[in-house]
Design an enzyme around this catalytic site. Structure first.
Site, PDB file in Angstrom:
ATOM      1  N   LYS A  80       0.809  -1.222   0.000  1.00  0.00           N
ATOM      2  CA  LYS A  80       0.000   0.000   0.000  1.00  0.00           C
ATOM      3  C   LYS A  80       0.843   1.273   0.000  1.00  0.00           C
ATOM      4  O   LYS A  80       0.508   2.258   0.631  1.00  0.00           O
ATOM      5  CB  LYS A  80      -0.978   0.006   1.188  1.00  0.00           C
ATOM      6  CG  LYS A  80      -1.834  -1.235   1.318  1.00  0.00           C
ATOM      7  CD  LYS A  80      -2.502  -1.618   0.006  1.00  0.00           C
ATOM      8  CE  LYS A  80      -3.474  -0.561  -0.489  1.00  0.00           C
ATOM      9  NZ  LYS A  80      -3.996  -0.876  -1.852  1.00  0.00           N
TER      10      LYS A  80
ATOM     11  N   GLY B 140       2.037   2.495  -3.149  1.00  0.00           N
ATOM     12  CA  GLY B 140       2.051   2.971  -4.527  1.00  0.00           C
ATOM     13  C   GLY B 140       2.402   1.885  -5.521  1.00  0.00           C
ATOM     14  O   GLY B 140       2.723   2.177  -6.680  1.00  0.00           O
TER      15      GLY B 140
ATOM     16  N   THR C  79       0.613  -0.428  -7.159  1.00  0.00           N
ATOM     17  CA  THR C  79      -0.229  -0.532  -8.350  1.00  0.00           C
ATOM     18  C   THR C  79       0.119   0.555  -9.356  1.00  0.00           C
ATOM     19  O   THR C  79       0.206   0.300 -10.568  1.00  0.00           O
ATOM     20  CB  THR C  79      -1.720  -0.429  -7.950  1.00  0.00           C
ATOM     21  OG1 THR C  79      -2.002  -1.379  -6.923  1.00  0.00           O
ATOM     22  CG2 THR C  79      -2.623  -0.696  -9.139  1.00  0.00           C
ATOM     23  N   TRP C  80       0.322   1.767  -8.871  1.00  0.00           N
ATOM     24  CA  TRP C  80       0.692   2.891  -9.725  1.00  0.00           C
ATOM     25  C   TRP C  80       2.030   2.633 -10.421  1.00  0.00           C
ATOM     26  O   TRP C  80       2.165   2.838 -11.632  1.00  0.00           O
ATOM     27  CB  TRP C  80       0.767   4.149  -8.872  1.00  0.00           C
ATOM     28  CG  TRP C  80       0.943   5.434  -9.611  1.00  0.00           C
ATOM     29  CD1 TRP C  80       0.780   5.657 -10.950  1.00  0.00           C
ATOM     30  CD2 TRP C  80       1.295   6.699  -9.044  1.00  0.00           C
ATOM     31  NE1 TRP C  80       1.016   6.975 -11.253  1.00  0.00           N
ATOM     32  CE2 TRP C  80       1.338   7.625 -10.105  1.00  0.00           C
ATOM     33  CE3 TRP C  80       1.577   7.119  -7.742  1.00  0.00           C
ATOM     34  CZ2 TRP C  80       1.654   8.977  -9.897  1.00  0.00           C
ATOM     35  CZ3 TRP C  80       1.891   8.451  -7.537  1.00  0.00           C
ATOM     36  CH2 TRP C  80       1.923   9.365  -8.600  1.00  0.00           C
TER      37      TRP C  80
ATOM     38  N   HIS D 152       6.956  -7.881  -2.303  1.00  0.00           N
ATOM     39  CA  HIS D 152       6.947  -7.130  -1.046  1.00  0.00           C
ATOM     40  C   HIS D 152       8.017  -7.681  -0.086  1.00  0.00           C
ATOM     41  O   HIS D 152       8.081  -7.253   1.063  1.00  0.00           O
ATOM     42  CB  HIS D 152       5.581  -7.248  -0.356  1.00  0.00           C
ATOM     43  CG  HIS D 152       4.480  -6.515  -1.058  1.00  0.00           C
ATOM     44  ND1 HIS D 152       4.617  -5.240  -1.554  1.00  0.00           N
ATOM     45  CD2 HIS D 152       3.187  -6.884  -1.328  1.00  0.00           C
ATOM     46  CE1 HIS D 152       3.470  -4.851  -2.097  1.00  0.00           C
ATOM     47  NE2 HIS D 152       2.598  -5.828  -1.972  1.00  0.00           N
TER      48      HIS D 152
ATOM     49  N   ARG E  96       6.128   5.285   0.680  1.00  0.00           N
ATOM     50  CA  ARG E  96       5.084   6.289   0.897  1.00  0.00           C
ATOM     51  C   ARG E  96       5.094   6.700   2.368  1.00  0.00           C
ATOM     52  O   ARG E  96       5.507   5.920   3.232  1.00  0.00           O
ATOM     53  CB  ARG E  96       3.728   5.679   0.519  1.00  0.00           C
ATOM     54  CG  ARG E  96       2.556   6.642   0.484  1.00  0.00           C
ATOM     55  CD  ARG E  96       1.296   5.900   0.080  1.00  0.00           C
ATOM     56  NE  ARG E  96       0.166   6.791  -0.160  1.00  0.00           N
ATOM     57  CZ  ARG E  96      -1.053   6.388  -0.488  1.00  0.00           C
ATOM     58  NH1 ARG E  96      -1.292   5.087  -0.611  1.00  0.00           N
ATOM     59  NH2 ARG E  96      -2.018   7.258  -0.690  1.00  0.00           N
TER      60      ARG E  96
ATOM     61  N   SER F 192      -4.026   3.552   4.114  1.00  0.00           N
ATOM     62  CA  SER F 192      -4.397   2.807   2.913  1.00  0.00           C
ATOM     63  C   SER F 192      -4.541   1.319   3.206  1.00  0.00           C
ATOM     64  O   SER F 192      -5.475   0.661   2.736  1.00  0.00           O
ATOM     65  CB  SER F 192      -3.342   3.038   1.828  1.00  0.00           C
ATOM     66  OG  SER F 192      -3.696   2.384   0.637  1.00  0.00           O
TER      67      SER F 192
ATOM     68  N   ARG G   2      -8.574   3.475  -4.445  1.00  0.00           N
ATOM     69  CA  ARG G   2      -9.472   4.102  -3.480  1.00  0.00           C
ATOM     70  C   ARG G   2      -9.393   5.624  -3.510  1.00  0.00           C
ATOM     71  O   ARG G   2     -10.373   6.304  -3.717  1.00  0.00           O
ATOM     72  CB  ARG G   2      -9.167   3.613  -2.055  1.00  0.00           C
ATOM     73  CG  ARG G   2     -10.141   4.134  -1.000  1.00  0.00           C
ATOM     74  CD  ARG G   2      -9.707   3.745   0.396  1.00  0.00           C
ATOM     75  NE  ARG G   2      -8.467   4.371   0.799  1.00  0.00           N
ATOM     76  CZ  ARG G   2      -8.383   5.587   1.344  1.00  0.00           C
ATOM     77  NH1 ARG G   2      -9.476   6.301   1.537  1.00  0.00           N
ATOM     78  NH2 ARG G   2      -7.222   6.089   1.689  1.00  0.00           N
TER      79      ARG G   2
ATOM     80  N   GLY H  85      -5.678   7.633  -3.633  1.00  0.00           N
ATOM     81  CA  GLY H  85      -4.467   8.046  -4.325  1.00  0.00           C
ATOM     82  C   GLY H  85      -3.982   9.440  -3.985  1.00  0.00           C
ATOM     83  O   GLY H  85      -3.276  10.067  -4.786  1.00  0.00           O
TER      84      GLY H  85
END
Length: 322
Positions: A69, A71, A73-74, A131, A153, A161, A286, A288
């Site tokens: 969580k 970033g 996916t981005w 991860h 992050r 998140s 969700r 971002g």
């Protein structure tokens, strides 16, 4: 009060040098298991061990490493778009980023696949996600000339998140993971692939020592100036933007990988479940935003996390996260 772990033990089903594993309740009937100093969600314990035992990266591989969580996916969307930008197809329109860039321990090395799905692409470059902390997988990644991209992050946004992400689980309503418990567990490191701070720092330190090997970037840097860091990523990966329209190429990638665009693709709005993951595709999109934690964490929770951030990050020379 800080979260006090009531450890339980259980024996591995398969013989292993560490036959007794520390086990900690996460939420509902879900448990985290301690492996080489880090907490792994129980379904991913054996796949993580298999990665450590069997994975052999190729020199052409690109490994996206991250704490959950932060970033991921981005970055998967960005990396795929940068590396395969010459393709006339638009795979992000019809494929979730986690399908385009599968994770080693949460998909490719699950028990039923046993790593056989590594031949998943026709491209010369494999992009793989993980991860797994550097302390566990670092020697493996250093065994080849593969490139590593690491994204992190703000710890408070990462926690917020993750807390929202878990709420998508069907079991959440039966035995909720309260935000109070989430904060205490996060601060004690008892979250999936935690401790968070111990996960981030080695990747950052290695990126300073070997910038040609590891690219370290923060979620906030990408939000502030996406074009700058997309160019940096392309240079790092050996596929710089060239030609008269190179600025337009960069702008198109940044736009097409934006939260607003990605979250509106039908596949990313879908409530269908991925083959190897217990939450729907739409759970990965969700908000971002930077600073969203302010909407969910009380001032005392923020102070609690910030105190550890100063102790772990700032004292190490990484002035970040507050």
């Amino acid at each position: 009060m800080p979260f006090i772990s009531n450890y339980e033990t259980f024996s591995d089903q398969n013989p292993h040098p560490d036959s007794t594993i520390q086990k900690q309740k996460w939420f509902s009937d879900e448990f985290l298991c301690k492996f080489k100093g880090f907490w792994i969600w129980s379904p991913y314990l054996e796949p993580t061990k298999k990665v450590v035992e069997d994975f052999k990266p190729l020199p052409s591989d690109v490994i996206l490493a991250s704490f959950p969580k932060t970033g991921t996916t981005w970055l998967k969307a960005l990396l795929y778009s940068i590396i395969f930008r010459s393709s006339k197809e638009k795979p992000l329109l019809f494929n979730h980023p986690h399908e385009l860039i599968p994770s080693l321990e949460t998909k490719l090395y699950l028990e039923e696949s046993n790593g056989k799905n590594l031949e998943f692409t026709d491209h010369k470059v494999r992009i793989l996600g993980t991860h797994i902390p550097y302390q566990i997988i670092g020697d493996i990644l250093n065994s080849s000339d593969c490139k590593i991209v690491y994204v992190t992050r703000n710890p408070k946004d990462s926690l917020a998140s993750l807390w929202h992400f878990v709420q998508k689980a069907k079991k959440f309503d039966e035995d909720p993971w309260t935000v109070e418990t989430a904060v205490d567990q996060f601060c004690n490191g008892v979250v999936p692939f935690g401790p968070y701070y111990d996960h981030v720092l080695p990747y950052r330190e290695e990126s300073w020592k070997r910038p040609w090997k590891i690219f370290f970037v923060t979620f906030e840097e990408l939000k502030e100036d996406g074009k700058k860091h997309v160019k940096r990523l392309a240079e790092f990966l050996g596929c710089p933007f060239e030609g008269e329209n190179k600025e337009e190429q960069v702008e198109e990638i940044v736009k097409n990988c934006s939260f607003e665009i990605l979250s509106n693709h039908e596949i990313n709005k879908s409530s269908e479940m991925p083959e190897c993951f217990p939450l729907p595709y739409n759970s990965f999109f969700r908000n971002g935003q930077v600073g969203d934690y302010n909407n969910y964490l009380k001032p005392e929770m923020i102070h609690q996390i910030d105190a550890i951030t100063r102790q772990k990050f700032h004292a190490s020379g990484f002035v970040y996260g507050i």
